[in-house]
Design an enzyme around this catalytic site. Structure first.
Site, PDB file in Angstrom:
ATOM      1  N   GLU A 486       0.799  -1.058  -0.083  1.00 56.84           N
ATOM      2  CA  GLU A 486      -0.069   0.118  -0.032  1.00 56.84           C
ATOM      3  C   GLU A 486       0.774   1.120   0.168  1.00 56.84           C
ATOM      4  O   GLU A 486       1.213   1.701  -1.035  1.00 56.84           O
ATOM      5  CB  GLU A 486      -0.794   0.108   1.145  1.00 56.84           C
ATOM      6  CG  GLU A 486      -2.251   0.990   0.975  1.00 56.84           C
ATOM      7  CD  GLU A 486      -3.349   0.870   1.572  1.00 56.84           C
ATOM      8  OE1 GLU A 486      -3.479  -0.189   2.453  1.00 56.84           O
ATOM      9  OE2 GLU A 486      -4.268   1.737   1.500  1.00 56.84           O
ATOM     10  N   GLU A 766      -3.110   2.462  13.263  1.00 60.66           N
ATOM     11  CA  GLU A 766      -4.255   2.905  12.364  1.00 60.66           C
ATOM     12  C   GLU A 766      -5.591   2.631  13.181  1.00 60.66           C
ATOM     13  O   GLU A 766      -6.264   3.573  12.563  1.00 60.66           O
ATOM     14  CB  GLU A 766      -3.950   1.827  11.312  1.00 60.66           C
ATOM     15  CG  GLU A 766      -5.253   1.916  10.099  1.00 60.66           C
ATOM     16  CD  GLU A 766      -4.878   0.825   9.088  1.00 60.66           C
ATOM     17  OE1 GLU A 766      -4.258  -0.067   9.265  1.00 60.66           O
ATOM     18  OE2 GLU A 766      -5.293   1.162   7.963  1.00 60.66           O
TER      19      GLU A 766
HETATM   20  C1  BGC Z   1      -5.311   3.396   3.999  1.00 64.19           C
HETATM   21  C2  BGC Z   1      -6.059   4.526   4.803  1.00 64.19           C
HETATM   22  C3  BGC Z   1      -7.067   5.354   3.870  1.00 64.19           C
HETATM   23  C4  BGC Z   1      -7.918   4.239   3.221  1.00 64.19           C
HETATM   24  C5  BGC Z   1      -8.928   4.949   2.463  1.00 64.19           C
HETATM   25  C6  BGC Z   1      -6.576   2.415   3.724  1.00 64.19           C
HETATM   26  O1  BGC Z   1      -6.083   1.287   3.300  1.00 64.19           O
HETATM   27  O2  BGC Z   1      -4.369   2.753   4.952  1.00 64.19           O
HETATM   28  O3  BGC Z   1      -5.280   5.380   5.644  1.00 64.19           O
HETATM   29  O4  BGC Z   1      -7.242   6.527   3.866  1.00 64.19           O
HETATM   30  O5  BGC Z   1      -7.486   3.125   2.764  1.00 64.19           O
HETATM   31  O6  BGC Z   1      -9.940   4.772   3.407  1.00 64.19           O
END
Ligand code: BGC
Length: 941
Positions: A486, A766
């Protein structure tokens, strides 16, 4: 010692002596120092000269402003002779103080122009097809698979001769991919992972190096190692590679000026030769495999025999823009020794770095040739003390080193990075000692701007966690996370954290660079994308990255606004104004009635809130998506009005102001009942309504009371996700519920920041429930332990607890707001912030009922100080009653303000209310309702 009122810390486009500026009119700034209170600049004179010698003569042959009557000391746009590519501009400034006394000139500073025209670039892109078979390479090289992006790193080199004395030499260099450049055996610069990540289909950054001192009379060698990086390596989800191209390429140009005025250019062309070497692959997500047996000693020196190397392939330059790097490069910013090393079994050690960091480890070892040492990375340990890597998803995050057996060997990977606290080292020859391991902390080398500390150790740890998450995730661009597949530039995360980021670090150039990718990622109909830079192969595919998402796309407006507020930067507004206006028009185009109901992109809502219907639907927060979207739309419009005014577009400002009033009315009609209750009540719903000023004043109090009820229903705990959390403590404080704000801050029970800290967090998680005692780890499919979004509480620590804030009407801390909020049982708090005008300090200490506040503001600024007291007559400025202090102006009680003139001020107040308020929970007892204000002029000491 302070040199009396001489400009210092000269900056060009926020940077000290930048090499490679491609802005026609770069902006200049300086700070002032003085030991006198109330000192200020009344005029300045800037000289810009084409040589240091001319400047020393006191001449500005490129630009001499003459004496300009102005107090401005930031963002002075160069307005002299037209500058040419590669031109070095020497400059200095002097000022006149408040008595009209002229200062000496500052020490000289400089900036140097980059390559301004596409035609300045002579070379072509060169690359090497690593699929070619070369004799003697190991099996790994022959079986590599292009689709995986895991290819050997190409080594490229050329030689050239210089016959005459050299005046100066500059290397301009970039890559589609990553590069490490070497000249005559020396590595150039400290940057790693250069040239950094941009949307390579649109613009590519280049760096400029001063290399004159490395050149030799006679034969020289220039060598470059390439990595796939963001260009063709694995990026984003599922380990997909080749987003922008399939193979790394190099573009470089060495410009040598001889003493006699002649020039020599060495550029990338068909004369370069290429091969592969010990880096079997090096990938951002997957890690690096380095076979030291394949090392090519002295490959970057002039005497090396490259006759067995292959010719390079050429690719013509296209219209992709080459831009000078606008912000600090990625570097190793710190090195950490391990905290502990444990042996897991005969073959495996687990190293605890004591801190969740981003970067890699450097390993020292000795062993037999062919010994394989495998290094894996994880943020946490599983219950059985083994490395937990499930949350990395497809990111292999594994570095492998194969020893050459030549004595002491040092391994440090080149084109990868990992997010980790723990390191599993398998196959290490012998016992792994602490001095054989170093944690290299990697991130954009942005300067520290702010520090915060207080009397509560848990809050101090929270501040450290926020800063560590920022340092790790501000890596070329603002990323969501550094460990799993990611690592994208999610706009939502960036906008919620931007203000906190500005408190901690000097991020104006960093965000300025990233905003160019935000703008270029905007769709033709005006929708900002969910991420920047865009991933090109994802476009048009059914992947979760989309565009036009509420609270994500809005970053396109909120981040420029934040830079304007924190740095007084109006150019960023002007540069992005059209794109911001198109975003507003995009929302309007699909919606009627001044709401944002239709066309809401991915509609992530209050991402990762805890108020969703069922635990399995944790993404599905209870805050209605229409409310959230409409609130953001109204807020954007409000900010547009402010920004239009700031750059003098008054007609549009008036239109946006009217639109804001209409949006507010529409919001109330659609989502609020006559009693000030939201039709669907959630913490975030109220926070947005109050934080964005969407309620009429008579309903605000009731709405705030309902918000408090909702929090109390959760036993004084939060339930917001990414979107609400940044507003939670500011809104409670502004509404008079300071004690509740502190209570939430200081909670240690789930869900809270304190809960993660009690369970060992050294970065911001997170998710609130990343790990809980009841359920263990959250689903591995999305569980990062290093995401800054929930750390957006940091701005509250600076702005409210310590009380250093921007005056929105005087952005950039030209007029500072000092408004400390003692409470929560804290006995002191201190924040220091290096603003573009100089250092600001607010420090308070509470002893019994006596509050001592130390304030420092830079010369040439003023501050309004709000004191949480009822009776100003008991307040002293040092030993002087405040009312008699020469540099303090008492503001009318009704304005709730006091303005001090700059400098160090020590205010002492007897204030029983502070103590009472510390434990109280009602708005009536809150301190903001009883504050007194003073205005003061600057001081120094
Ligand atoms: C990310 C977030 C991002 C989101 C979108 C995730 O996978 O880690 O931080 O804003 O996706 O909602």
């Amino acid at each position: 010692m302070i040199v009396e009122f001489v400009p210092a810390e000269l900056r060009c486009e926020y940077l000290a002596d930048p090499l490679g500026i491609d802005i026609a009119c770069p902006r200049l700034s300086w700070v002032l120092q003085s030991a006198q209170r109330g000192q200020r600049q009344t005029a300045y004179q800037v000289l810009v000269a084409s040589s240091e010698h001319i400047l020393q003569r006191g001449e500005g042959d490129l630009w001499d402003t003459g004496k300009v009557i102005s107090s401005d000391s930031a963002h002075i746009a160069y307005n002299g002779l037209e500058l040419r590519s590669g031109q070095r501009c020497w400059w200095q400034v002097r000022v006149w103080d408040r008595h009209g006394v002229r200062s000496a000139y500052s020490p000289a500073a400089w900036w140097e122009m980059g390559l301004l025209e596409a035609s300045d670039w002579r070379g072509t892109w060169i690359s090497y097809d690593t699929k070619r078979k070369e004799a003697g390479l190991p099996a790994e090289l022959e079986t590599h698979d292009d689709a995986s992006g895991l290819i050997p790193s190409p080594y490229l080199r050329t030689t050239f001769s210089t016959a005459q004395p050299i005046r100066r030499a500059r290397l301009c260099i970039t890559a589609r991919g990553l590069y490490e450049a070497r000249l005559n055996g020396q590595r150039l610069g400290n940057a790693v992972l250069a040239p950094g990540w941009t949307d390579y289909a649109v613009r590519i950054q280049y760096q400029v190096y001063d290399v004159g001192h490395l050149l030799r009379h006679g034969k020289n060698a220039l060598g470059v190692i390439l990595g796939t990086g963001w260009y063709s390596g694995c990026v984003g989800f599922d380990g997909r590679a080749n987003h922008y191209g399939s193979r790394p390429q190099l573009l470089a140009q060495l410009h040598i000026e001889h003493d006699d005025g002649t020039a020599q250019i060495v550029a990338t062309d068909g004369s370069w030769r290429a091969t592969t070497g010990p880096i079997l692959f090096s990938d951002l997500l997957m890690g690096e495999t380095f076979d030291a047996r394949l090392a090519r000693p002295a490959w970057d020196t002039a005497t090396y025999d490259d006759s067995a190397w292959m010719p390079v392939e050429l690719a013509e330059r296209d219209t992709t823009r080459l831009v000078a790097c606008r912000s600090e490069p990625v570097q190793i910013t710190e090195e950490l020794a391990p905290r502990a090393i444990a042996r897991l079994d005969a073959d495996t050690h687990i190293v605890d770095m004591g801190q969740n960091i981003v970067g890699w480890v450097r390993l020292r070892m000795r062993g037999m040739a062919g010994t394989r040492v495998r290094v894996r990375f994880g943020e946490v340990l599983a219950a059985d003390a083994t490395l937990y890597t499930d949350n990395l998803r497809s990111a292999r995050a594994t570095d492998t080193y194969i020893l050459a057996g030549t004595g002491e060997e040092i391994f440090e990977p080149r084109f990868t990075f990992h997010g980790f606290r723990y390191v599993e080292v398998a196959g290490y020859p012998g016992d792994l000692s602490a001095d054989a391991v170093r944690g290299c902390v990697v991130g954009s080398a942005v300067p520290q701007a702010g520090t915060f500390e207080c009397s509560d150790p848990m809050v101090n740890q929270l501040q450290r966690n926020i800063v560590w998450s920022q340092r790790g995730n501000f890596l070329s661009i603002p990323t969501d996370c550094p460990q799993r597949d990611e690592r994208l530039g999610w706009l939502g995360d960036a906008q919620v954290f931007a203000r906190t980021a500005c408190c901690n670090q000097g991020v104006a150039p960093f965000f300025t660079n990233w905003l160019a990718d935000v703008a270029s990622g905007q769709s033709p109909d005006g929708a900002f994308a969910d991420i920047a830079p865009l991933l090109r192969i994802d476009l048009g595919q059914d992947v979760s990255v989309g565009s036009g998402t509420p609270a994500w796309g809005d970053a396109g407006v909120i981040v420029p606004w934040t830079l304007y507020q924190c740095y007084g930067d109006t150019r960023i507004i002007a540069e992005h104004y059209e794109s911001m206006a198109r975003w507003i028009a995009y929302i309007q185009g699909a919606n009627a009635d001044n709401l944002w109901i239709n066309r809401r992109g991915n509609d992530f809502g209050d991402w990762l809130a805890l108020d969703g219907a069922t635990p399995s639907e944790l993404f599905k927060s209870a805050t209605p998506r229409e409310l959230l979207a409409s609130a953001y739309y109204a807020h954007d419009v409000y900010l547009m009005a402010r920004m239009a005014r700031a750059i003098g577009r008054l007609d549009e400002a008036i239109e946006y102001e009217a639109l804001f009033r209409a949006s507010r009315a529409a919001f109330i009609k659609a989502f609020v009942d006559p009693d000030g209750r939201l039709l669907v009540e959630t913490q975030t719903g109220y926070l947005l309504a109050l934080g964005f000023d969407l309620l009429p004043s008579d309903l605000r109090t009731r709405a705030a009371a309902r918000l408090v009820d909702l929090i109390k229903e959760k036993d004084n705990h939060l339930s917001t996700g990414f979107i609400g959390i940044g507003y939670l403590l500011p809104v409670l404080t502004e509404a008079g519920y300071l004690d509740l704000a502190y209570r939430i801050l200081l909670n240690r029970t789930y869900p809270s920041w304190g809960y993660s800290i009690s369970h060992g967090a050294t970065t911001i998680w997170e998710r609130w429930d990343g790990w809980t005692a009841d359920a263990g780890f959250q689903a591995a499919t999305m569980n990062s332990f290093n995401h800054y979004s929930l750390g957006s509480v940091g701005e509250w620590l600076f702005r409210y607890v310590a009380g250093i804030d921007v005056d929105p009407d005087h952005p950039g801390y030209q007029h500072v707001i000092i408004r400390p909020h003692p409470g929560g049982g804290l006995t002191y708090a201190r924040a220091e912030y290096r603003s573009i005008h100089g250092t600001i300090v607010s420090m308070w200490r509470l002893a019994g009922n006596e509050l001592t506040l130390h304030v420092t503001i830079p010369p040439n600024t003023t501050a309004t100080v709000h004191l949480p007291v009822n009776d100003v007559s008991a307040v002293t400025d040092g030993a002087t009653p405040i009312a008699r202090s020469a540099d303090v102006e008492m503001l009318p009680q009704t304005s709730e303000r006091v303005v001090i003139s700059p400098l160090q001020v020590k205010l002492i107040a007897k204030c029983a209310e502070v103590q009472a308020a510390a434990g109280s929970s009602s708005a009536k007892e809150g301190m903001t309702t009883s504050s007194h204000s003073f205005k003061a002029a600057t001081t120094t000491c």
